[in-house]
Design a protein around this motif. Sequence first.
Motif, PDB file in Angstrom:
ATOM      1  N   LEU A 198       0.818  -1.205   0.000  1.00 21.70           N
ATOM      2  CA  LEU A 198       0.000   0.000   0.000  1.00 21.70           C
ATOM      3  C   LEU A 198       0.853   1.256   0.000  1.00 21.70           C
ATOM      4  O   LEU A 198       0.601   2.209  -0.747  1.00 21.70           O
ATOM      5  N   HIS A 199       1.886   1.272   0.848  1.00 23.45           N
ATOM      6  CA  HIS A 199       2.692   2.475   1.028  1.00 23.45           C
ATOM      7  C   HIS A 199       3.618   2.751  -0.149  1.00 23.45           C
ATOM      8  O   HIS A 199       3.902   3.911  -0.455  1.00 23.45           O
ATOM      9  N   VAL A 200       4.082   1.705  -0.798  1.00 27.66           N
ATOM     10  CA  VAL A 200       5.105   1.875  -1.836  1.00 27.66           C
ATOM     11  C   VAL A 200       4.511   1.863  -3.236  1.00 27.66           C
ATOM     12  O   VAL A 200       5.016   2.556  -4.136  1.00 27.66           O
ATOM     13  N   PHE A 201       3.424   1.120  -3.454  1.00 24.60           N
ATOM     14  CA  PHE A 201       2.893   0.972  -4.810  1.00 24.60           C
ATOM     15  C   PHE A 201       1.495   1.576  -4.976  1.00 24.60           C
ATOM     16  O   PHE A 201       1.287   2.433  -5.840  1.00 24.60           O
ATOM     17  N   VAL A 202       0.546   1.134  -4.166  1.00 24.40           N
ATOM     18  CA  VAL A 202      -0.852   1.477  -4.413  1.00 24.40           C
ATOM     19  C   VAL A 202      -1.113   2.967  -4.178  1.00 24.40           C
ATOM     20  O   VAL A 202      -1.550   3.686  -5.088  1.00 24.40           O
ATOM     21  N   ILE A 203      -0.833   3.441  -2.953  1.00 22.61           N
ATOM     22  CA  ILE A 203      -1.156   4.840  -2.638  1.00 22.61           C
ATOM     23  C   ILE A 203      -0.296   5.814  -3.444  1.00 22.61           C
ATOM     24  O   ILE A 203      -0.832   6.805  -3.980  1.00 22.61           O
ATOM     25  N   PRO A 204       1.028   5.609  -3.572  1.00 19.00           N
ATOM     26  CA  PRO A 204       1.793   6.533  -4.423  1.00 19.00           C
ATOM     27  C   PRO A 204       1.312   6.552  -5.868  1.00 19.00           C
ATOM     28  O   PRO A 204       1.284   7.618  -6.499  1.00 19.00           O
ATOM     29  N   GLY A 205       0.918   5.388  -6.402  1.00 21.11           N
ATOM     30  CA  GLY A 205       0.399   5.367  -7.767  1.00 21.11           C
ATOM     31  C   GLY A 205      -0.858   6.192  -7.905  1.00 21.11           C
ATOM     32  O   GLY A 205      -1.010   6.979  -8.856  1.00 21.11           O
TER      33      GLY A 205
END
Length: 508
Positions: A198-205
């Motif tokens: 979530l922190h590295v891929f989903v939310i930043p995307g």
Amino acid sequence: MASIGFGSKGIAGRTLQWLEHRLGLIQPLAQAATHPTPANNASWLYVFGSAATVLLILQVMTGILLGLVYSPSANEAWGSLQLLNHYAPLGWYLRALHGWGSNFMVAVVIIHLVQVFLFGAYKFPRELTWMVGVLLLLLTLGMAFTGQVLRFDQDAYWGLGIGASIVSRVPLVGAPLVHLLLGGPILGAATLSRFFALHVFVIPGLLLAGVGVHVWMVLRHGVSDWPMPGRIVTKATYEREYHELTDKTGIPFVPDAAWKDAVFAMAILFAVMACAFFFGPFGPGGPPDPTIIQTAPKPDAAFLWIFSVLSLLPPSLETPVILIAPVLIIAAMLLLPVFAAEGERHWARRPVAVLTLAIVAISLGIFTHLGTYTPWSPVMDAWASDPVPVKYLRNRTPLQCQGALVLQYKQCRNCHALDGAGGMRGPALDTVASRMTEDQMIRQVLQGGGNMPAYGNALSPAETKALVSFLVTLRNNYQAPAIDASRSLGTMVAGSSRPQQEQSGRLP
């Protein structure tokens, strides 16, 4: 030398022409950067959106570097942060930049949203721009929360448990949501991997995509002009009036207006760097230990107000407030431009909006402040080396003095203040004898209650007797000692019946 110049005939010029012919991006980007904007919005109050974008770039860059070392494993996460803090060259500073950048980004995004609300910039034709901005704020808070979880210390472990408990209360889908977030019904090996994703891929995307849409809509509709009293926004005339204003007073965003954005963004970056250097990274605290249940997890600054509200709520209101209040607040923010798309924009003509903003700001400030020192946030700075003030030892018996030593050596002042010094998790002890009887003190020490754990196994009977003997002396001279109302009532009843018994001759 001319062959390597930057003119159209040099290598760089020919390379740019080659790229532009195939990609067609340079000219649109240049046009976007130099788009005309009304001269009256080239103000220091319009710089927060650009600063938030720069901070997002900082978070992405530092996050990528941290991801090279961080291990999203329940067994190795805490150790990898210790490696960054103490062994990797400048690892501590990298973590500090990322942590302070997160706090600054949350603050700048909130200020930007407040400025847009106060200036009425959410009105036609920028309704969707406001809605996307609200979603970007929620995503920014999501980044901050998942980042705290990745520290995976004691605060993060129990804070995540509290968050999972809140999610589980959602009707019908609560349990599936908990399974989705934690990778199972409880915190386990898959939990940290889920939050890392979530922190590295989903939310930043989602953040990057949202920022792209947000910037596109700003370019399409233009930066809102400075609000003027009496200039009413109407759907029939606003766009024509805006374009007339732009044609008459417009200046290119780059460089005439953007230099203030650049200066402010650089100042924010230097502030982040300074805070990172002087205050260092956030945590991690102690390693997560599910066997330690007498703990007081505290969230980061952005969530302290939620922490305070939940702590103050009566148990009967927890679930309704948790499930209803966030939905109503987010819905009100998203639907605001739908119901207020036209009308005045200047804050002096919108007293309800100003009053609402003031109430929200003061409430958030008060609850955030409460979250830093209230009884559920102990100040753990009163160690056994702090002596009991002398004034509490005068005219005391040897047993009472021994109780003062127990109070000191057992570190009771970690949670209880005495003479203004000590912890604040529990009530101050200066006047405890005016609130509690001796029996009540013994029961509280041995059995605990409220926020206080039971100390029946930690104190011997002699230590308990000495401690309570000292505590019963702690009251002001003008205050009477606490009494047991039930016993007093029994004594009064017995006393009132005695004369009758004596008159009847039933007593010897």
